[in-house]
Design an enzyme around this catalytic site. Sequence first.
Site, short mmCIF file in Angstrom:
data_model
loop_
_atom_site.label_atom_id
_atom_site.label_comp_id
_atom_site.label_asym_id
_atom_site.label_seq_id
_atom_site.Cartn_x
_atom_site.Cartn_y
_atom_site.Cartn_z
N ASP A 30 0.88 -1.16 0.00
CA ASP A 30 0.00 0.00 0.00
C ASP A 30 0.93 1.23 0.00
O ASP A 30 2.11 1.11 0.34
CB ASP A 30 -0.85 -0.06 1.28
CG ASP A 30 -1.64 1.20 1.51
OD1 ASP A 30 -2.40 1.59 0.61
OD2 ASP A 30 -1.49 1.80 2.60
N ASP A 79 0.03 5.14 0.87
CA ASP A 79 -0.15 6.11 1.96
C ASP A 79 -0.12 5.38 3.30
O ASP A 79 -0.92 4.49 3.56
CB ASP A 79 -1.52 6.80 1.83
CG ASP A 79 -1.55 7.80 0.69
OD1 ASP A 79 -0.47 8.16 0.18
OD2 ASP A 79 -2.65 8.22 0.30
N ARG A 135 -11.13 8.71 -2.94
CA ARG A 135 -11.34 10.16 -2.82
C ARG A 135 -12.82 10.49 -2.61
O ARG A 135 -13.18 11.26 -1.73
CB ARG A 135 -10.82 10.85 -4.08
CG ARG A 135 -10.57 12.32 -3.88
CD ARG A 135 -9.97 12.93 -5.15
NE ARG A 135 -8.74 12.28 -5.56
CZ ARG A 135 -8.16 12.48 -6.74
NH1 ARG A 135 -8.69 13.32 -7.61
NH2 ARG A 135 -7.04 11.85 -7.05
N ASP A 170 -1.72 -0.32 6.03
CA ASP A 170 -1.90 0.41 7.29
C ASP A 170 -3.37 0.67 7.61
O ASP A 170 -3.67 1.22 8.67
CB ASP A 170 -1.16 1.77 7.24
CG ASP A 170 -1.85 2.75 6.32
OD1 ASP A 170 -2.24 2.34 5.19
OD2 ASP A 170 -2.02 3.92 6.70
P1 B16 Z 1 -6.23 10.18 -3.86
P2 B16 Z 1 -3.54 4.12 0.01
C1 B16 Z 1 -5.35 6.09 -0.08
O1 B16 Z 1 -4.08 5.59 -0.40
C2 B16 Z 1 -5.32 6.93 1.18
O2 B16 Z 1 -5.05 6.11 2.31
C3 B16 Z 1 -6.64 7.59 1.38
O3 B16 Z 1 -6.61 8.41 2.53
C4 B16 Z 1 -6.98 8.43 0.14
O4 B16 Z 1 -8.26 9.02 0.28
C5 B16 Z 1 -6.95 7.52 -1.09
O5 B16 Z 1 -5.68 6.93 -1.19
C6 B16 Z 1 -7.26 8.27 -2.36
O6 B16 Z 1 -6.23 9.15 -2.65
O7 B16 Z 1 -7.13 11.31 -3.52
O8 B16 Z 1 -4.77 10.57 -3.95
O9 B16 Z 1 -6.69 9.44 -5.09
O10 B16 Z 1 -3.42 4.13 1.50
O11 B16 Z 1 -4.52 3.11 -0.55
O12 B16 Z 1 -2.19 4.10 -0.68
MG MG Z 2 -2.67 3.28 3.34
#
Ligand code: B16
Ligand code: MG
Length: 217
Positions: free
Chosen positions: A9, A11, A49, A170
């Site tokens: 993953d 983030d 998102r 996470d």
């Molecule tokens: P974006 P991951 C996720 O990434 C984040 O944990 C989450 O908080 C976020 O809303 C989502 O990506 C979408 O992100 O706006 O950049 O498309 O943890 O799956 O790597």
């Molecule tokens: Mg994550």
Amino acid sequence: MKISGCIFDMDGVIVDSAKHHFTAWKMLADELSIPFTLDDNKLLKGLSRIDSLEKILSLGSLELNSNTKLLLMEKKNSLYLYLVSKMSEYEILPGVKDLILELRREGVGVCLGSSSKNATVILKNVNLFNLFDGVVDGNNITLSKPDPEVFLKGAEILGISPSECVVFEDAASGIEAALSGGFFALGIGDASELSRANSVVSDLCGMTLEKLNQITG
Ligand code: B16
Ligand code: MG
């Protein structure tokens, strides 16, 4: 378990971009007069998102039409992209790069499995993009975590079965996705939040393939 591949993953595992998501969502929430705290931000971990926006709107009991929601997401994402454009390899979380380099040396496939639509740009900003054999992110999936699609596509790219693949996650939604896809789900972070994971470590500092083999058994 024979480990043939690892899916990370992004983030919260590779980089701490949650702080930048928070700054950008907070700007939007303030504009909408919705109270939004760091604790609320934790609820957005791993969500797409649109699901994140819906969660924030529900905190303010606000209902908006689809066009307005699209505009709000674009606005949030512009600020987010500006914030992540300043990221550099110093923001890679401890242990991550050494582990990926070791996995590559040992012939273990390395793939990204993220809900983010900004994953490629972030991996490039922190200079990790070229170390991945594949990248599956929010642009390549139709179903968000806890659906296993993102990780199943990763295993397909690596050409391996989920049963020989470790997912590093996470977020509770990501752990569910990994488990339902038949992967070994390794939680990164707080064990009480990730109690469904097969195993949990607080971070990847000092993680090696040997330790991974011990953890997965
Ligand atoms: P974006 P991951 C996720 O990434 C984040 O944990 C989450 O908080 C976020 O809303 C989502 O990506 C979408 O992100 O706006 O950049 O498309 O943890 O799956 O790597
Ligand atoms: Mg994550």
